[in-house]
Design a protein around this motif. Structure first.
Motif, PDB file in Angstrom:
ATOM      1  N   ALA A 276      -7.693 -40.126  -1.196  1.00  0.00           N
ATOM      2  CA  ALA A 276      -6.432 -41.020  -1.093  1.00  0.00           C
ATOM      3  C   ALA A 276      -6.091 -41.707  -0.045  1.00  0.00           C
ATOM      4  CB  ALA A 276      -5.330 -39.855  -2.067  1.00  0.00           C
ATOM      5  N   PRO A 277      -6.363 -40.344   0.841  1.00  0.00           N
ATOM      6  CA  PRO A 277      -5.611 -41.045   2.588  1.00  0.00           C
ATOM      7  C   PRO A 277      -6.837 -41.635   2.587  1.00  0.00           C
ATOM      8  CG  PRO A 277      -5.049 -38.729   2.560  1.00  0.00           C
ATOM      9  CD  PRO A 277      -5.819 -39.091   1.335  1.00  0.00           C
ATOM     10  N   ILE A 278      -8.602 -41.337   2.618  1.00  0.00           N
ATOM     11  CA  ILE A 278      -9.621 -42.320   3.567  1.00  0.00           C
ATOM     12  C   ILE A 278      -9.624 -43.572   2.519  1.00  0.00           C
ATOM     13  CG2 ILE A 278     -11.455 -42.770   3.367  1.00  0.00           C
ATOM     14  CD1 ILE A 278     -11.804 -39.668   3.058  1.00  0.00           C
ATOM     15  N   LEU A 279      -9.105 -44.095   1.199  1.00  0.00           N
ATOM     16  CA  LEU A 279      -8.748 -45.487   0.836  1.00  0.00           C
ATOM     17  C   LEU A 279      -7.944 -45.439   0.902  1.00  0.00           C
ATOM     18  CD1 LEU A 279      -9.648 -44.004  -3.033  1.00  0.00           C
ATOM     19  CD2 LEU A 279     -11.310 -45.361  -1.296  1.00  0.00           C
ATOM     20  N   GLY A 280      -6.936 -45.189   1.514  1.00  0.00           N
ATOM     21  CA  GLY A 280      -5.282 -45.932   2.233  1.00  0.00           C
ATOM     22  C   GLY A 280      -5.778 -46.492   3.741  1.00  0.00           C
ATOM     23  N   VAL A 281      -6.496 -46.238   4.041  1.00  0.00           N
ATOM     24  CA  VAL A 281      -7.060 -46.486   5.811  1.00  0.00           C
ATOM     25  C   VAL A 281      -8.043 -47.142   5.166  1.00  0.00           C
ATOM     26  CG1 VAL A 281      -8.684 -45.504   7.643  1.00  0.00           C
ATOM     27  CG2 VAL A 281      -6.899 -43.728   7.301  1.00  0.00           C
ATOM     28  N   MET A 282      -8.714 -47.565   4.512  1.00  0.00           N
ATOM     29  CA  MET A 282     -10.335 -48.753   4.630  1.00  0.00           C
ATOM     30  C   MET A 282      -8.904 -49.619   3.857  1.00  0.00           C
ATOM     31  SD  MET A 282     -13.057 -46.480   2.595  1.00  0.00           S
ATOM     32  CE  MET A 282     -13.465 -48.183   2.101  1.00  0.00           C
ATOM     33  N   LEU A 283      -8.151 -49.417   2.996  1.00  0.00           N
ATOM     34  CA  LEU A 283      -7.507 -50.936   2.598  1.00  0.00           C
ATOM     35  C   LEU A 283      -7.065 -51.257   3.726  1.00  0.00           C
ATOM     36  CD1 LEU A 283      -5.786 -52.769   0.216  1.00  0.00           C
ATOM     37  CD2 LEU A 283      -4.445 -50.601   0.280  1.00  0.00           C
ATOM     38  N   PHE A 284      -5.875 -50.422   4.237  1.00  0.00           N
ATOM     39  CA  PHE A 284      -5.496 -51.193   5.690  1.00  0.00           C
ATOM     40  C   PHE A 284      -6.698 -52.207   6.848  1.00  0.00           C
ATOM     41  CE2 PHE A 284      -1.546 -49.253   4.537  1.00  0.00           C
ATOM     42  CZ  PHE A 284      -0.575 -50.106   4.355  1.00  0.00           C
ATOM     43  N   TRP A 285      -6.999 -51.530   6.600  1.00  0.00           N
ATOM     44  CA  TRP A 285      -8.629 -51.434   7.805  1.00  0.00           C
ATOM     45  C   TRP A 285      -9.399 -52.984   7.385  1.00  0.00           C
ATOM     46  CZ3 TRP A 285     -14.359 -51.528   7.096  1.00  0.00           C
ATOM     47  CH2 TRP A 285     -15.131 -52.344   8.576  1.00  0.00           C
ATOM     48  N   PHE A 286      -8.960 -53.682   5.898  1.00  0.00           N
ATOM     49  CA  PHE A 286      -9.690 -54.287   5.587  1.00  0.00           C
ATOM     50  C   PHE A 286      -8.489 -55.376   5.843  1.00  0.00           C
ATOM     51  CE2 PHE A 286     -10.238 -57.718   2.197  1.00  0.00           C
ATOM     52  CZ  PHE A 286     -11.872 -57.413   2.180  1.00  0.00           C
ATOM     53  N   ILE A 287      -7.183 -55.127   5.373  1.00  0.00           N
ATOM     54  CA  ILE A 287      -6.387 -56.066   5.830  1.00  0.00           C
ATOM     55  C   ILE A 287      -6.255 -56.236   7.052  1.00  0.00           C
ATOM     56  CG2 ILE A 287      -3.987 -56.621   6.036  1.00  0.00           C
ATOM     57  CD1 ILE A 287      -3.564 -54.486   3.201  1.00  0.00           C
ATOM     58  N   GLN A 288      -6.898 -55.602   8.223  1.00  0.00           N
ATOM     59  CA  GLN A 288      -6.517 -55.983   9.619  1.00  0.00           C
ATOM     60  C   GLN A 288      -7.937 -56.822  10.020  1.00  0.00           C
ATOM     61  OE1 GLN A 288      -7.228 -52.386  11.983  1.00  0.00           O
ATOM     62  NE2 GLN A 288      -7.414 -53.668  14.163  1.00  0.00           N
ATOM     63  N   LEU A 289      -8.705 -56.675   9.122  1.00  0.00           N
ATOM     64  CA  LEU A 289      -9.804 -57.615   9.461  1.00  0.00           C
ATOM     65  C   LEU A 289      -9.662 -59.273   9.045  1.00  0.00           C
ATOM     66  CD1 LEU A 289     -13.223 -55.436   7.932  1.00  0.00           C
ATOM     67  CD2 LEU A 289     -12.499 -56.403  10.263  1.00  0.00           C
ATOM     68  N   LEU A 290      -8.940 -59.583   7.642  1.00  0.00           N
ATOM     69  CA  LEU A 290      -8.099 -60.649   6.850  1.00  0.00           C
ATOM     70  C   LEU A 290      -7.265 -61.235   8.023  1.00  0.00           C
ATOM     71  CD1 LEU A 290      -7.571 -60.019   3.719  1.00  0.00           C
ATOM     72  CD2 LEU A 290      -8.882 -61.012   4.464  1.00  0.00           C
ATOM     73  N   PHE A 291      -6.335 -59.980   8.906  1.00  0.00           N
ATOM     74  CA  PHE A 291      -5.455 -60.663   9.861  1.00  0.00           C
ATOM     75  C   PHE A 291      -6.382 -61.376  11.079  1.00  0.00           C
ATOM     76  CE2 PHE A 291      -2.507 -58.982   6.568  1.00  0.00           C
ATOM     77  CZ  PHE A 291      -0.991 -59.888   7.548  1.00  0.00           C
ATOM     78  N   ILE A 292      -7.510 -60.630  11.418  1.00  0.00           N
ATOM     79  CA  ILE A 292      -8.079 -61.536  12.735  1.00  0.00           C
ATOM     80  C   ILE A 292      -8.988 -62.115  12.236  1.00  0.00           C
ATOM     81  CG2 ILE A 292     -10.345 -60.300  13.991  1.00  0.00           C
ATOM     82  CD1 ILE A 292      -9.225 -57.304  13.548  1.00  0.00           C
ATOM     83  N   GLU A 293      -9.332 -61.964  11.510  1.00  0.00           N
ATOM     84  CA  GLU A 293      -9.849 -63.672  10.435  1.00  0.00           C
ATOM     85  C   GLU A 293      -8.853 -65.013  10.769  1.00  0.00           C
ATOM     86  OE1 GLU A 293     -13.425 -64.816   9.613  1.00  0.00           O
ATOM     87  OE2 GLU A 293     -13.453 -62.987  11.181  1.00  0.00           O
ATOM     88  N   SER A 294      -8.074 -65.122  10.514  1.00  0.00           N
ATOM     89  CA  SER A 294      -6.775 -65.739  11.042  1.00  0.00           C
ATOM     90  C   SER A 294      -6.652 -66.402  12.006  1.00  0.00           C
ATOM     91  CB  SER A 294      -5.751 -65.289   9.172  1.00  0.00           C
ATOM     92  OG  SER A 294      -5.420 -63.906  10.746  1.00  0.00           O
TER      93      SER A 294
END
Length: 356
Positions: free
Chosen positions: A15-33
């Motif tokens: 559960a926490p691992i998936l949570g961190v992965m989700l926020f890291w992916f969101i971070q990548l999306l904002f970096i792209e913007s």
């Protein structure tokens, strides 16, 4: 203990691992913007874009150097420029040491700079680590772990936003923290590597590096998973919240990075918008920011009110937006052109209706 054995022993640690992965992916999306906005302003603001790239190279190189330090490989050479950074170890170590160093290179820049900012943040706010485990009764199920993870993120984010909305820009510590936050957002990742910009650093580039890191040594990745599970089982044995707290901290780092990127994107969008304003008028919105804030603080010094810093920040931002809009309307044909197009379309539609 609630929950099935399979849930507790297998799924709950994920559960926490998936949570961190989700926020890291969101971070990548904002970096792209952010990189999209940088590409739009690059023709007129090449020095600014080069500066952001330098910050990205700097963070990446420091992370790599830290990897060599952790593995006790030493550092024999450290080179950094606007386009490229390189760290050479004193001792060439293979196997797990090399893999860890590469992990610091590819994953470290997303978390290490934010961790340094997190340390500064705790000097400015009071945050109770224990509150994340005391808010609800700790449960070692998938749902319980993801709930504890979410509570930890919520508590931190709430405190973080309270600080941001009460920043005193006349306070050196607060102003310095804001500048560091902006620098983190600007340079969390470089836009390119190489003098000829032959290697574009985009979302696919980041994912490819992480995938290659896992694919080249899958056994090391499995060992990390096993260590995570062992920590989770120890947390159960001692009835502590160590496991979810560890991953919650990684979630905090992602939140810091995401917020810093959002602030940077707003600044870049202001730069992009003011490019349409002719001559010296384009500088006016940037002058309004400090001048309006200082005048408001002087006003509230003689006429004290509650939430002085918050009101000053909000009015400063609103004034900047309003002034920018007025300048765009009066000094450019942007809005007039759009209005003319709308009127023309309406006229054509009316003529068509009359003929029909």
């Amino acid at each position: 203990m609630e929950g099935s054995i399979i849930d507790i022993l297998i799924f709950a640690p994920l559960a926490p691992i998936l949570g961190v992965m989700l926020f890291w992916f969101i971070q990548l999306l904002f970096i792209e913007s952010e990189k999209y906005l940088l590409s739009k302003i690059r023709p007129k603001h090449e020095p600014l874009c080069r500066f952001t790239n330098f910050l990205g190279i700097l963070f990446q190189t420091i992370s790599h150097a830290l990897g060599y330090t952790v593995t006790k490989s030493g550092i024999s050479d450290f080179y950094i420029s606007v386009e490229y950074g390189k760290v050479a170890p004193k001792k060439e170590k293979k196997g797990a040491f090399e893999w860890i160093s590469n992990a610091f290179l590819f994953i470290g820049p997303f978390f290490i700079p934010a961790f340094l900012l997190l340390l500064c943040l705790f000097l400015l706010i009071n945050f109770d680590f224990a509150s994340t485990s005391q808010t609800l009764e700790l449960k070692y199920t998938f749902g319980g772990q993801i709930t504890a993870f979410g509570i930890g993120l919520y508590s931190f984010t709430k405190n973080f936003f309270e600080l941001l909305f009460t920043l005193d820009l006349l306070h050196p510590g607060h102003l310095g923290f804001l500048l560091l936050l902006i620098f983190l957002g600007m340079g969390i990742r470089p836009s390119y590597i190489g003098e000829k910009k032959i290697e574009k650093v985009d979302m696919l580039y980041e994912l490819k590096n992480v995938w290659n890191l896992i694919k080249n040594k899958p056994s090391y990745f499995i060992i990390l998973f096993l260590i995570a599970y062992i920590v989770f089982y120890l947390s159960i044995f001692f009835n502590q919240n160590w496991y979810v707290t560890l991953f919650t901290i990684f979630g905090w780092l992602s939140i810091i990075s995401i917020i810093s990127i959002i602030i940077t994107n707003l600044i870049l969008y202001l730069v992009k918008t003011t490019d349409d304003i002719p001559r010296f008028w384009k500088v006016v919105p940037f002058v309004i920011l400090p001048v309006s804030y200082i005048l408001l603080r002087l006003l509230f010094l003689y006429y004290p009110v509650d939430f002085t810093t918050t009101i000053s920040l909000i009015i400063m931002i609103l004034l900047t937006v309003i002034v920018t809009y007025i300048l765009l309307y009066t000094k450019t044909n942007k809005f007039k052109f759009k209005l003319g197009i709308k009127l023309l379309k309406k006229k054509i539609k009316d003529d068509t209706d009359e003929r029909g």
